[in-house]
Design a protein around this motif. Structure first.
Motif, PDB file in Angstrom:
ATOM      1  N   GLY A  11       0.814  -1.215   0.000  1.00  0.00           N
ATOM      2  CA  GLY A  11       0.000   0.000   0.000  1.00  0.00           C
ATOM      3  C   GLY A  11       0.845   1.261   0.000  1.00  0.00           C
ATOM      4  O   GLY A  11       0.538   2.228  -0.714  1.00  0.00           O
ATOM      5  N   ASN A  12       1.928   1.266   0.782  1.00  0.00           N
ATOM      6  CA  ASN A  12       2.814   2.427   0.806  1.00  0.00           C
ATOM      7  C   ASN A  12       3.469   2.660  -0.545  1.00  0.00           C
ATOM      8  O   ASN A  12       3.581   3.794  -1.020  1.00  0.00           O
ATOM      9  CB  ASN A  12       3.889   2.253   1.881  1.00  0.00           C
ATOM     10  CG  ASN A  12       3.326   2.344   3.288  1.00  0.00           C
ATOM     11  OD1 ASN A  12       2.267   2.952   3.492  1.00  0.00           O
ATOM     12  ND2 ASN A  12       4.000   1.753   4.251  1.00  0.00           N
ATOM     13  N   VAL A  13       3.929   1.569  -1.164  1.00  0.00           N
ATOM     14  CA  VAL A  13       4.577   1.692  -2.475  1.00  0.00           C
ATOM     15  C   VAL A  13       3.599   2.259  -3.505  1.00  0.00           C
ATOM     16  O   VAL A  13       3.937   3.157  -4.284  1.00  0.00           O
ATOM     17  CB  VAL A  13       5.124   0.327  -2.938  1.00  0.00           C
ATOM     18  CG1 VAL A  13       5.586   0.398  -4.389  1.00  0.00           C
ATOM     19  CG2 VAL A  13       6.276  -0.111  -2.047  1.00  0.00           C
ATOM     20  N   LEU A  14       2.357   1.741  -3.519  1.00  0.00           N
ATOM     21  CA  LEU A  14       1.363   2.240  -4.463  1.00  0.00           C
ATOM     22  C   LEU A  14       1.044   3.706  -4.205  1.00  0.00           C
ATOM     23  O   LEU A  14       0.898   4.497  -5.150  1.00  0.00           O
ATOM     24  CB  LEU A  14       0.082   1.403  -4.367  1.00  0.00           C
ATOM     25  CG  LEU A  14       0.180  -0.030  -4.891  1.00  0.00           C
ATOM     26  CD1 LEU A  14      -1.140  -0.767  -4.658  1.00  0.00           C
ATOM     27  CD2 LEU A  14       0.524  -0.051  -6.371  1.00  0.00           C
ATOM     28  N   PHE A  15       0.968   4.090  -2.930  1.00  0.00           N
ATOM     29  CA  PHE A  15       0.681   5.485  -2.599  1.00  0.00           C
ATOM     30  C   PHE A  15       1.770   6.400  -3.123  1.00  0.00           C
ATOM     31  O   PHE A  15       1.496   7.427  -3.758  1.00  0.00           O
ATOM     32  CB  PHE A  15       0.548   5.633  -1.076  1.00  0.00           C
ATOM     33  CG  PHE A  15       0.492   7.068  -0.617  1.00  0.00           C
ATOM     34  CD1 PHE A  15      -0.678   7.797  -0.742  1.00  0.00           C
ATOM     35  CD2 PHE A  15       1.603   7.674  -0.052  1.00  0.00           C
ATOM     36  CE1 PHE A  15      -0.732   9.122  -0.326  1.00  0.00           C
ATOM     37  CE2 PHE A  15       1.553   8.997   0.371  1.00  0.00           C
ATOM     38  CZ  PHE A  15       0.378   9.718   0.237  1.00  0.00           C
ATOM     39  N   TYR A  16       3.033   6.025  -2.896  1.00  0.00           N
ATOM     40  CA  TYR A  16       4.141   6.864  -3.351  1.00  0.00           C
ATOM     41  C   TYR A  16       4.207   6.903  -4.871  1.00  0.00           C
ATOM     42  O   TYR A  16       4.553   7.940  -5.461  1.00  0.00           O
ATOM     43  CB  TYR A  16       5.460   6.360  -2.774  1.00  0.00           C
ATOM     44  CG  TYR A  16       5.560   6.516  -1.274  1.00  0.00           C
ATOM     45  CD1 TYR A  16       5.134   7.686  -0.659  1.00  0.00           C
ATOM     46  CD2 TYR A  16       6.060   5.493  -0.467  1.00  0.00           C
ATOM     47  CE1 TYR A  16       5.195   7.843   0.705  1.00  0.00           C
ATOM     48  CE2 TYR A  16       6.134   5.645   0.912  1.00  0.00           C
ATOM     49  CZ  TYR A  16       5.700   6.808   1.498  1.00  0.00           C
ATOM     50  OH  TYR A  16       5.776   6.966   2.850  1.00  0.00           O
ATOM     51  N   LEU A  17       3.887   5.801  -5.540  1.00  0.00           N
ATOM     52  CA  LEU A  17       3.894   5.792  -7.003  1.00  0.00           C
ATOM     53  C   LEU A  17       2.820   6.728  -7.562  1.00  0.00           C
ATOM     54  O   LEU A  17       3.066   7.468  -8.523  1.00  0.00           O
ATOM     55  CB  LEU A  17       3.666   4.370  -7.517  1.00  0.00           C
ATOM     56  CG  LEU A  17       4.852   3.403  -7.414  1.00  0.00           C
ATOM     57  CD1 LEU A  17       4.444   2.015  -7.888  1.00  0.00           C
ATOM     58  CD2 LEU A  17       6.040   3.906  -8.235  1.00  0.00           C
ATOM     59  N   VAL A  18       1.625   6.690  -6.960  1.00  0.00           N
ATOM     60  CA  VAL A  18       0.548   7.572  -7.423  1.00  0.00           C
ATOM     61  C   VAL A  18       0.917   9.032  -7.202  1.00  0.00           C
ATOM     62  O   VAL A  18       0.721   9.889  -8.080  1.00  0.00           O
ATOM     63  CB  VAL A  18      -0.773   7.219  -6.711  1.00  0.00           C
ATOM     64  CG1 VAL A  18      -1.841   8.281  -6.995  1.00  0.00           C
ATOM     65  CG2 VAL A  18      -1.270   5.853  -7.145  1.00  0.00           C
ATOM     66  N   MET A  19       1.478   9.338  -6.026  1.00  0.00           N
ATOM     67  CA  MET A  19       1.883  10.703  -5.746  1.00  0.00           C
ATOM     68  C   MET A  19       2.958  11.169  -6.723  1.00  0.00           C
ATOM     69  O   MET A  19       2.915  12.290  -7.236  1.00  0.00           O
ATOM     70  CB  MET A  19       2.394  10.809  -4.306  1.00  0.00           C
ATOM     71  CG  MET A  19       1.315  10.677  -3.255  1.00  0.00           C
ATOM     72  SD  MET A  19       0.101  12.016  -3.339  1.00  0.00           S
ATOM     73  CE  MET A  19       1.121  13.434  -2.957  1.00  0.00           C
ATOM     74  N   ALA A  20       3.941  10.309  -6.996  1.00  0.00           N
ATOM     75  CA  ALA A  20       4.995  10.668  -7.940  1.00  0.00           C
ATOM     76  C   ALA A  20       4.427  10.884  -9.334  1.00  0.00           C
ATOM     77  O   ALA A  20       4.833  11.811 -10.047  1.00  0.00           O
ATOM     78  CB  ALA A  20       6.067   9.571  -7.961  1.00  0.00           C
ATOM     79  N   LEU A  21       3.450  10.056  -9.736  1.00  0.00           N
ATOM     80  CA  LEU A  21       2.836  10.203 -11.049  1.00  0.00           C
ATOM     81  C   LEU A  21       2.090  11.529 -11.151  1.00  0.00           C
ATOM     82  O   LEU A  21       2.157  12.217 -12.180  1.00  0.00           O
ATOM     83  CB  LEU A  21       1.872   9.039 -11.306  1.00  0.00           C
ATOM     84  CG  LEU A  21       1.238   8.971 -12.695  1.00  0.00           C
ATOM     85  CD1 LEU A  21       2.299   8.775 -13.765  1.00  0.00           C
ATOM     86  CD2 LEU A  21       0.227   7.836 -12.763  1.00  0.00           C
ATOM     87  N   VAL A  22       1.380  11.901 -10.087  1.00  0.00           N
ATOM     88  CA  VAL A  22       0.666  13.183 -10.081  1.00  0.00           C
ATOM     89  C   VAL A  22       1.645  14.343 -10.188  1.00  0.00           C
ATOM     90  O   VAL A  22       1.438  15.294 -10.950  1.00  0.00           O
ATOM     91  CB  VAL A  22      -0.202  13.311  -8.810  1.00  0.00           C
ATOM     92  CG1 VAL A  22      -0.755  14.727  -8.676  1.00  0.00           C
ATOM     93  CG2 VAL A  22      -1.344  12.311  -8.855  1.00  0.00           C
TER      94      VAL A  22
END
Length: 202
Positions: free
Chosen positions: A34-45
């Motif tokens: 979940g943390n990895v997915l959160f950081y990936l989404v934030m980086a993509l934004v």
């Protein structure tokens, strides 16, 4: 006369971890995912906001998707001011009446609804479109060439456009805030982690 007896061989079966331990390990794995997915989404934004805020090129996209910040009330109430509209590139031949398209008029992006599809009348061989803002009384005065269309609306999120616009205009400050938030979450996670008992301790 005595009979010697061999000592019995003891075998130890491998111990199966208790169910509670397995649950904790599974929960830890899902937390990491979940943390990895959160950081990936934030980086993509962040990357998307920076990329699109600096580019007027309609061909630039992330997997065919782009987002735009709605600044005028011409599409209210369906798309209010401050919304983020996400579009996907679509072949102009597949665009139909009722679709909301985003197109470029010189250096300005406009998101309006298609009210009429006209046959191709130039060398591109692509259809033309008559568009109209939902809140406007009359259709737009200019027709839209098929090769000027950047995408068709797939998602609208109210107010998110304000955030993305601010991120695009303050990208370096946003990166610093993002790094500080990551550090803060890491420190909180370390403080809340239960201490492991030391071997041989009381």
């Amino acid at each position: 006369m005595t009979q010697d007896t061999l000592p019995e061989r003891q075998t130890t079966l491998p111990q199966t971890p208790p169910r509670s331990s397995r649950k904790k390990n599974a929960a830890r794995v899902w937390r990491i995912v979940g943390n990895v997915l959160f950081y990936l989404v934030m980086a993509l934004v962040l990357v998307g906001a920076f990329w699109f805020s600096r580019s007027k090129d309609p061909t630039k996209s992330i997997f065919g998707f782009r987002f735009y910040y709605i600044q005028t009330p011409s599409m209210e109430p369906e798309i209010p001011v401050g919304s983020a509209i996400f579009t996907r590139y679509t072949d102009p031949e597949n665009i139909r009446v009722g679709d909301v398209i985003t197109y470029y008029l010189e250096d300005t992006s406009i998101s309006h609804q298609v009210v009429e599809v006209l046959p191709a009348s130039d060398e591109t061989g692509l259809p033309w479109f008559r568009t109209k803002g939902i809140a406007n009384a009359e259709p737009d005065p200019q027709l839209v060439r098929g090769d000027a269309v950047a995408g068709v609306e797939v998602l609208v999120i109210p107010r998110l456009g304000y955030v993305m616009s601010w991120v695009g205009n303050h990208i370096f400050l946003t990166l610093w805030i993002f790094v500080l938030i990551c550090i803060l979450f890491a420190l909180i996670g370390r403080l809340l982690r239960p201490d492991k008992p030391r071997p041989g301790g009381d």
